[in-house]
Design a protein around this motif. Structure first.
Motif, PDB file in Angstrom:
ATOM      1  N   HIS A 408      31.689 -20.991  35.686  1.00  0.00           N
ATOM      2  CA  HIS A 408      32.585 -20.854  37.043  1.00  0.00           C
ATOM      3  C   HIS A 408      32.219 -20.310  38.105  1.00  0.00           C
ATOM      4  O   HIS A 408      32.746 -20.365  39.309  1.00  0.00           O
ATOM      5  N   ILE A 412      32.986 -23.069  40.413  1.00  0.00           N
ATOM      6  CA  ILE A 412      34.194 -22.621  41.209  1.00  0.00           C
ATOM      7  C   ILE A 412      33.856 -21.719  42.328  1.00  0.00           C
ATOM      8  O   ILE A 412      34.299 -22.008  43.576  1.00  0.00           O
ATOM      9  N   PHE A 455      36.651 -13.638  36.886  1.00  0.00           N
ATOM     10  CA  PHE A 455      35.406 -14.066  35.992  1.00  0.00           C
ATOM     11  C   PHE A 455      34.426 -13.242  35.701  1.00  0.00           C
ATOM     12  O   PHE A 455      33.470 -13.076  34.682  1.00  0.00           O
TER      13      PHE A 455
END
Length: 651
Positions: A408, A412, A455
């Motif tokens: 991530h 992301i 995260f």
């Protein structure tokens, strides 16, 4: 040719009348204009619209997942619902959000950067868009059908065999996943071939490959990665479809199949796919940092060659996803070394970006904020990625939340932050309106804080033993607070994304218009009015330097004389040739969609499976047939000195 022919036609000597079915759509406004468009800018806009829609869908799925994991023994979702959501979240974000959002920039920006008037094959470009829409429909159609026999895909976004066999998932959900990915693969390959031909053959005069903007270079490299990697997953999906539909045994152990074969085929595609997602982001960052540093990109040739090296090495590291499958020490050592090696060109890019910033006159505008956020968070994801290159460490972290945190931060914090930066950066060019700096920076900080709060705790969850793909947990395992913190962070991240989109939509409809080249850019697209006209360039530009528009701004007198001479030459040859719109790419993709529904959603014997497949095949054949009869005709437009259309000539 057409102008010469029309000059000899008299009132009595008319051109032959074209059959109604082959009449070219001429309407450019309204719904029909969008359905028949072959304009690369409109197709890029549609790619972006659908990608952002599915990004919101995937984000909503993620919020449901985090809500379920907020506290121990939660019952917001059942285990089956959780399986479906994490399958669809991963599939949606990769294939329906990040990849098509990159394609939106490829379509809109790349032809403008290289001085082209469109892509090489405009109708093939439209076909790739509608095939993407067809694949997205198939992937999500199960949400709207009975859950007992259909349902959305629920076998994991990686589709590991034998979990995806009829034995474990007898309903049609996996059939939708298989067919949807196959259609998306067709769309991606069609678009990639188009981009490669466009970049190689349609660059403006003087634009050598080493004057090509970095974003266009990354478009080219990414397109080659797609063409070379998608056949592997296509083979795997066809084999899985045959196992499920026709009783073959490619992955069925009881009949001699090999489940490990799926992992090899999937990850031969899956790891280049990581770079298919990240290289466009690197290209965007390589455009934004020089603009807001007020200096050229540091080490341009090295940035280009490192991108190519990343693409090449990306095919040599797939088995680092498989260190715990028992490949043996030799294979494990080889893939560990290759994984460490691929960190080198990645690190080279980061040092070149830092060199670009060093000594520059930094302007901390919203695109620059998102670009710097990308560099920071991609580095964090890269550091944990280097840890996974060491097989003993990977064996401990495998299938834990540490891996969730890693990818991530890369995809992301990396890809998505760069894409959001790109939207801010090119929004004034696309729509002629600039997003408010206050609201843009507010959305950045909310997204940045929300992302890290979501995260970063997952690193510790993984190191403390929390496995991936678990839908609940016991309160005595020490995972309570990190999960609660991650869920709160996900809500903050969701609020930040909501602010971002509300501001964008408001700016699109109500924003104040701005003039061209608002950022004082360096590449050719900023030489155009905003939004760019249908024909892009009044005169095909001649490129004299790597930063073509920067050179042109500083050599006005020379370039203006050159442009006028070229304009007269182009007018003497009949004006600017533009392609006609076409309905047949859409019709062809509708036929493919009907056939795909027949294959994936219907059962032979009790449903009209064969009939639906034949109808879909017939519609597809009709679309291809009439598409082939259209030829490559078009119309010519004539402009005045200000770029206004004086007249159009239709053949």
């Amino acid at each position: 040719m057409e102008l010469a022919k029309s000059a000899y036609l008299t009132k009595e000597d008319h051109a032959p009348t074209q059959p109604k079915l082959l009449t070219h759509p001429t309407v450019k406004a309204g719904l029909m204009g969008w359905l028949t468009t072959v304009d690369h800018k409109r197709i890029g806009f549609l790619y972006g619209f659908f990608a952002l829609f599915f990004f919101l869908v995937g984000g909503f799925e993620a919020l449901l997942i985090r809500t379920q994991l907020m506290v121990p023994n939660n019952d917001v979702l059942t285990a089956q619902q959780y399986n479906t959501l994490f399958t669809m979240h991963g599939t949606t974000m990769i294939f329906l959000a990040v990849m098509p959002l990159s394609s939106a920039f490829f379509n809109f920006i790349m032809p403008l950067q290289i001085g082209a008037r469109d892509v090489a094959f405009p109708r093939l470009n439209a076909f790739s868009l509608w095939m993407f829409v067809a694949g997205a429909i198939i992937l999500n159609i199960g949400w709207f059908l009975p859950q007992a026999t259909h349902g959305a895909p629920d076998g994991g976004w990686f589709g590991y065999a034998p979990l995806t066999s009829k034995t474990y998932i007898p309903k049609h959900s996996i059939d939708y996943w298989v067919m949807g990915l196959q259609l998306l693969g067709v769309a991606s390959i069609a678009a990639s071939l188009n981009f490669i031909v466009t970049i190689i053959n349609m660059r403006a005069p003087g634009m050598t490959m080493m004057r090509l903007p970095v974003f266009s270079w990354m478009t080219l490299i990414t397109s080659f990665l797609i063409i070379l990697s998608f056949p592997a997953i296509t083979i795997a999906l066809v084999e899985l479809m045959m196992d499920r539909q026709f009783g073959t045994s490619f992955f069925e152990v009881s009949n001699g199949g090999m489940p490990i074969l799926w992992q090899h085929l999937f990850w031969v595609f899956g790891h280049p796919e990581v770079y298919i997602l990240i290289l466009p982001a690197m290209g965007i960052i390589s455009e934004i940092l020089p603009t807001f540093s007020r200096k050229p990109l540091f080490g341009y040739p090295i940035v280009v060659f490192s991108g190519a090296a990343i693409g090449f090495l990306g095919f040599a590291v797939w088995s680092h996803h498989m260190f715990t499958t028992g490949m043996g020490t030799v294979a494990t050592a080889a893939f560990a070394l290759a994984t460490m090696a691929i960190a080198v060109p990645t690190g080279v890019k980061i040092f070149n970006w830092i060199g670009t910033l060093w000594g520059g006159h930094l302007q901390m505008r919203t695109p620059m904020m998102f670009a710097l956020g990308f560099v920071w968070m991609f580095m964090i994801g890269g550091f944990s990625g280097v840890m996974h290159a060491a097989a003993p460490a990977d064996a401990q972290q495998q299938d834990s939340y540490f891996v969730i945190a890693h990818f991530h931060y890369v995809l992301i914090g990396g890809s998505l932050f760069a894409l959001l930066a790109g939207i801010h950066y090119w929004f004034p060019l696309m729509f002629g309106k600039k997003v408010s700096e206050f609201w843009g920076k507010l959305s950045f900080w909310v997204i940045f804080v929300g992302f890290n709060v979501t995260f970063f705790p997952m690193h510790f969850l993984g190191l403390n033993g929390m496995p991936r793909r678990t839908f609940t947990y016991d309160p005595n395992l020490g995972w309570n607070f990190p999960n609660l913190l991650a869920t709160v962070g996900s809500y903050v991240l969701g609020i930040g994304i909501f602010i971002y989109f509300v501001v964008m939509v408001y700016t699109f409809f109500k924003g104040q218009r701005v003039g061209r080249d608002i950022w004082d850019g360096r590449t050719l697209e900023w030489s155009l009015p905003n939004p760019p006209p249908e024909y892009n360039y009044r005169v095909t530009p001649t490129v004299h330097a790597r930063d073509a528009w920067w050179y042109e701004k500083n050599h006005r007198e020379e370039t203006e004389k050159e442009q006028e001479a070229h304009a007269q030459e182009e007018e003497a040859h009949g004006g600017i040739h533009m392609p006609f719109g076409s309905i047949w790419p859409l019709i062809t993709s509708i036929g493919v969609l009907i056939g795909a529904i027949g294959v994936s959603a219907l059962d032979a014997g009790k449903d009209p499976k064969l009939a639906v497949c034949l109808v879909g095949g017939a519609v597809m054949f009709i679309g291809i047939y009439f598409w082939s009869l259209e030829g490559n005709e078009g119309y010519h437009i004539h402009l005045d000195k200000d770029g206004n259309v004086v007249r159009e000539e239709h053949s």
